[in-house]
Design a protein around this motif. Sequence first.
Motif, PDB file in Angstrom:
ATOM      1  N   ASP A  35       5.002  -0.401  -4.993  1.00  0.00           N
ATOM      2  CA  ASP A  35       6.375  -0.172  -5.447  1.00  0.00           C
ATOM      3  C   ASP A  35       6.511   1.143  -6.205  1.00  0.00           C
ATOM      4  O   ASP A  35       7.619   1.634  -6.419  1.00  0.00           O
ATOM      5  CB  ASP A  35       6.831  -1.334  -6.336  1.00  0.00           C
ATOM      6  N   SER A  36       5.378   1.702  -6.637  1.00  0.00           N
ATOM      7  CA  SER A  36       5.425   2.973  -7.363  1.00  0.00           C
ATOM      8  C   SER A  36       5.359   4.172  -6.423  1.00  0.00           C
ATOM      9  O   SER A  36       5.480   5.312  -6.871  1.00  0.00           O
ATOM     10  CB  SER A  36       4.250   3.042  -8.341  1.00  0.00           C
ATOM     11  N   LEU A  37       5.160   3.922  -5.126  1.00  0.00           N
ATOM     12  CA  LEU A  37       4.979   5.016  -4.182  1.00  0.00           C
ATOM     13  C   LEU A  37       6.303   5.476  -3.582  1.00  0.00           C
ATOM     14  O   LEU A  37       7.265   4.712  -3.512  1.00  0.00           O
ATOM     15  CB  LEU A  37       4.045   4.583  -3.055  1.00  0.00           C
ATOM     16  N   LEU A  95      -6.589   2.280   1.471  1.00  0.00           N
ATOM     17  CA  LEU A  95      -6.222   1.458   0.328  1.00  0.00           C
ATOM     18  C   LEU A  95      -6.206  -0.003   0.731  1.00  0.00           C
ATOM     19  O   LEU A  95      -6.154  -0.889  -0.106  1.00  0.00           O
ATOM     20  CB  LEU A  95      -4.821   1.854  -0.165  1.00  0.00           C
ATOM     21  N   ALA A  96      -6.286  -0.250   2.052  1.00  0.00           N
ATOM     22  CA  ALA A  96      -6.313  -1.616   2.590  1.00  0.00           C
ATOM     23  C   ALA A  96      -5.129  -2.423   2.093  1.00  0.00           C
ATOM     24  O   ALA A  96      -5.225  -3.597   1.778  1.00  0.00           O
ATOM     25  CB  ALA A  96      -7.621  -2.312   2.208  1.00  0.00           C
ATOM     26  N   LEU A  97      -3.976  -1.759   2.014  1.00  0.00           N
ATOM     27  CA  LEU A  97      -2.797  -2.428   1.476  1.00  0.00           C
ATOM     28  C   LEU A  97      -2.294  -3.521   2.395  1.00  0.00           C
ATOM     29  O   LEU A  97      -1.642  -4.462   1.957  1.00  0.00           O
ATOM     30  CB  LEU A  97      -1.686  -1.393   1.266  1.00  0.00           C
ATOM     31  N   SER A  98      -2.560  -3.379   3.722  1.00  0.00           N
ATOM     32  CA  SER A  98      -2.015  -4.374   4.636  1.00  0.00           C
ATOM     33  C   SER A  98      -3.068  -5.213   5.309  1.00  0.00           C
ATOM     34  O   SER A  98      -2.825  -6.364   5.620  1.00  0.00           O
ATOM     35  CB  SER A  98      -1.156  -3.700   5.709  1.00  0.00           C
ATOM     36  N   THR A  99      -4.268  -4.676   5.541  1.00  0.00           N
ATOM     37  CA  THR A  99      -5.253  -5.419   6.314  1.00  0.00           C
ATOM     38  C   THR A  99      -6.420  -5.924   5.507  1.00  0.00           C
ATOM     39  O   THR A  99      -7.114  -6.840   5.920  1.00  0.00           O
ATOM     40  CB  THR A  99      -5.820  -4.532   7.443  1.00  0.00           C
ATOM     41  N   GLY A 100      -6.682  -5.310   4.362  1.00  0.00           N
ATOM     42  CA  GLY A 100      -7.813  -5.748   3.561  1.00  0.00           C
ATOM     43  C   GLY A 100      -9.139  -5.304   4.131  1.00  0.00           C
ATOM     44  O   GLY A 100     -10.196  -5.729   3.677  1.00  0.00           O
ATOM     45  N   TYR A 150       4.889   4.445   3.137  1.00  0.00           N
ATOM     46  CA  TYR A 150       4.584   4.678   1.735  1.00  0.00           C
ATOM     47  C   TYR A 150       3.663   5.885   1.597  1.00  0.00           C
ATOM     48  O   TYR A 150       2.633   5.981   2.264  1.00  0.00           O
ATOM     49  CB  TYR A 150       3.936   3.436   1.122  1.00  0.00           C
ATOM     50  N   MET A 151       4.044   6.822   0.713  1.00  0.00           N
ATOM     51  CA  MET A 151       3.343   8.084   0.554  1.00  0.00           C
ATOM     52  C   MET A 151       2.694   8.151  -0.827  1.00  0.00           C
ATOM     53  O   MET A 151       3.329   7.840  -1.847  1.00  0.00           O
ATOM     54  CB  MET A 151       4.317   9.254   0.716  1.00  0.00           C
ATOM     55  N   LYS A 152       1.421   8.565  -0.868  1.00  0.00           N
ATOM     56  CA  LYS A 152       0.698   8.747  -2.130  1.00  0.00           C
ATOM     57  C   LYS A 152       0.095  10.141  -2.141  1.00  0.00           C
ATOM     58  O   LYS A 152      -0.718  10.477  -1.282  1.00  0.00           O
ATOM     59  CB  LYS A 152      -0.405   7.707  -2.298  1.00  0.00           C
ATOM     60  N   ASP A 153       0.514  10.940  -3.117  1.00  0.00           N
ATOM     61  CA  ASP A 153       0.026  12.313  -3.226  1.00  0.00           C
ATOM     62  C   ASP A 153       0.218  13.085  -1.927  1.00  0.00           C
ATOM     63  O   ASP A 153      -0.644  13.848  -1.484  1.00  0.00           O
ATOM     64  CB  ASP A 153      -1.457  12.326  -3.632  1.00  0.00           C
ATOM     65  N   GLY A 154       1.365  12.842  -1.286  1.00  0.00           N
ATOM     66  CA  GLY A 154       1.691  13.564  -0.066  1.00  0.00           C
ATOM     67  C   GLY A 154       1.047  13.013   1.188  1.00  0.00           C
ATOM     68  O   GLY A 154       1.253  13.556   2.271  1.00  0.00           O
TER      69      GLY A 154
END
Length: 808
Positions: A47-49, A20-25, A71-75
């Motif tokens: 914030d939804s995770l 998801l490249a949430l931290s590094t892009g 942070y967890m998404k779909d397990g």
Amino acid sequence: MEHGLTRRKFLGAAAALGALALSTGCAPKAMEEQEEGQAQSEVVDIDSLEVKHSWCYMCGPAKTFCATRNYMKDGKWVHVEGNPEAGNNWGYGSKTLCAKGNAAMQTLYNPARLEYPMKRTGEKGEGKFERCSWEEALGAIASKLLENREKYGPESYAALSPQECKFVGQMGRRFLNVYGSPNYLHSAICVMQIMSSQHVSIGKATTTTPLQMDKTKLLVSWGVNGENSAVNNIMDARPVERLDAMENGLEFIDIRPMLDPLASHAAEWVPIRPGTDLALALAVLNVLVTEDLYDHDFCENWCNGFEEFAEHVKQFPPSWASPITGISEEQIEKIARMMGTAKPMGIQYGNGAGDQANDGSWLCICINLIEAITGNLDVPGGGGAPLLVGPPLIDIESLNWIPTLPEKLPVYEEDTENGWAPSRSRLVAPEFPRWYQDPETWSSLGLFREPSSATYRALMSVLTEEPYPLKSVFAHATNPLSQTRQPQKIAEALKKLDFYFVMDTFWNPSCDYADYVLPACTRFEDSCQIDGRNMPEGTFIGIEQKLAEPLGESRSDWRFYCDLAVEMGFGEDFWNGDFDQALREQLEPTGISLEELREKGYVFVERTDGATPTEPSYQNYDQIFSMLPNGKVQCYNEILGGKPNNRDDGELGYLPEYQGPPEGLAETPDLAAEYPLIFSDVHAHRMSVHSYFSNLPYMRERNRKPWAKINPATAKKYGIEDGEWMKIESPHGWIKMVAEYFEGVSPEVIMGKRGWWQDCQELDEPGYGCLDGGSEVNALYDATMTNFDPFHSAMAKQTLVKISKWEG
């Protein structure tokens, strides 16, 4: 089946590895080349995770430097950041993690993970194994350990320690003690060496490191690799704190062979020849004494044998040290005068100094004495002297230690006759002298107050059978073919060893010699470690919340010892196999239940009384030095002098003497004619943990090939271009590495990095062997045991080499 490893693709979607490249892009190649129809990336509101909490283990198998929010998404675990209430990294409120911390997800979802217990089917070293059950493996291991204890005595079993590792240092120690063996094998190249030298010179109650760096005028950074070992961590070299202090006028001297980033900010960079630091320290002391730059009042009242010491160092002037160290007389005099006149002055020293030099104990002692005789101990901005934080708001004293039951060790007649602690007579290769390894005196090593043998010497007992051969060895979360010197000899020992078993998350080269290989789960797959931290803002207690089920049949390192103990009949000393009971005992003083902590992940109690750190009383030298002979700093060392060394073949001295490296341009000029360059290595690196994590794409894509930094002028002399492979030969072995041009290293020095055995399938990068012809720097180094430091067993981390372009 060879190794029995199952190569698996990363788990499906980008979520599995944080693509998801949430931290590094950015994402590694493996994540970019996903199956057709799979999204390359997606925008997610973090914030939804779901958030789970843990400790990061990317600086070591059981470190608790940084607490994390996961942070967890779909397990699936898709993003990680620091817990701002834990006070890690830059302090309370910080969410930052280093590069390793941001790659943690790739250890959980790595295709090279071990999944099942394996037993050897071929000859040792062939790497032929087949899958077996845990029941079979535990039964066979327990049976063999009990058999060898009966035949050869409990001391015939040893546990190999990785870097500081709590599940080995606590549960592994407990198992050793119940079994009856004192042979905890420590590397002799890390931390205990620094600590012991401090204890025998200035005591345990203070340090040369300034704990109020904002008040420090001059900082001496000696052999500190802070850009790599502590790049984002306030617990160690504190580079961020140093840079902040520089804005308030701090100057610093950087003593090390290579111009790493922090050194570029130094008032003086001192590019010392690897292994010659003691010569420099003695010359600095010479200048301080001969130019009257020492604190007369302190030396008269608080230094044991200062007059003898001062007379002794007069024989080591800068003119003597310069041709040894490669540092000009003028620079030696300049930095010595800076140390003698700047107040307050503090000294940080690291693994590159006393931990990895043949005369490292005297080097560390001399560094401590420089700080002491200049009057800089326990003064604000000088060595030690921290501000006082308010008392913990929760009782956290028990959280960092599981009792190890040292009282279970046998007491032998020889122990009693010599006044040694229990079982010290049965140490196969005492890392420190037997008399020093006494938990009841000031000579204890804090948490390392139990006995230890030095890894290399201990494993050589298998070949020499002196004083007796080890028969059973357990390697837990470590690769001995990269951990210590001369892996060729270590491989010989492992091949001859009667019984060797391994537990790890990944297959390492030493597994090829094992009888059984056991799969460890990562700490993100169980909930076994608790720790706490007290800060000005409040008190924090955290635990690992399970982020995923253990992969395959992998098991927790902590729980494994309970399983094996029960199998061997030691269950009563291991909570009858219920490790959770150990955690409940740790938590009991806090009033917090294990169930509550696991549900919440952490507890933070804020300090609401408005209290801020306060100034302590300083220079209480009668207390600080109370456990030293005559209550004074040991310039003339009555702790060591006249006592047996760690090999029991000689006595230690009262005053420092220069030994120098086993091979050096000044020390062995005839050898230097054939091997004209000095090779050393950085020991720790920000893209790996010693020899682990080169298999993680986020790390490997920024650290692809086994590199060796070399001055361009030197490389061109041998026809080697930047990025080309070169053959590096020493009197002890040869390796191949990629030349990396760097003008910030002396033309006579080459600097590499150890540990390249892991491959990275996702980036099509191979692993490189640990023996001759591979890329393991330890294959180059001297391993003559009589050359090792006679007090704390440190080994030289340098040698002389010749180079050529590699045509293979």
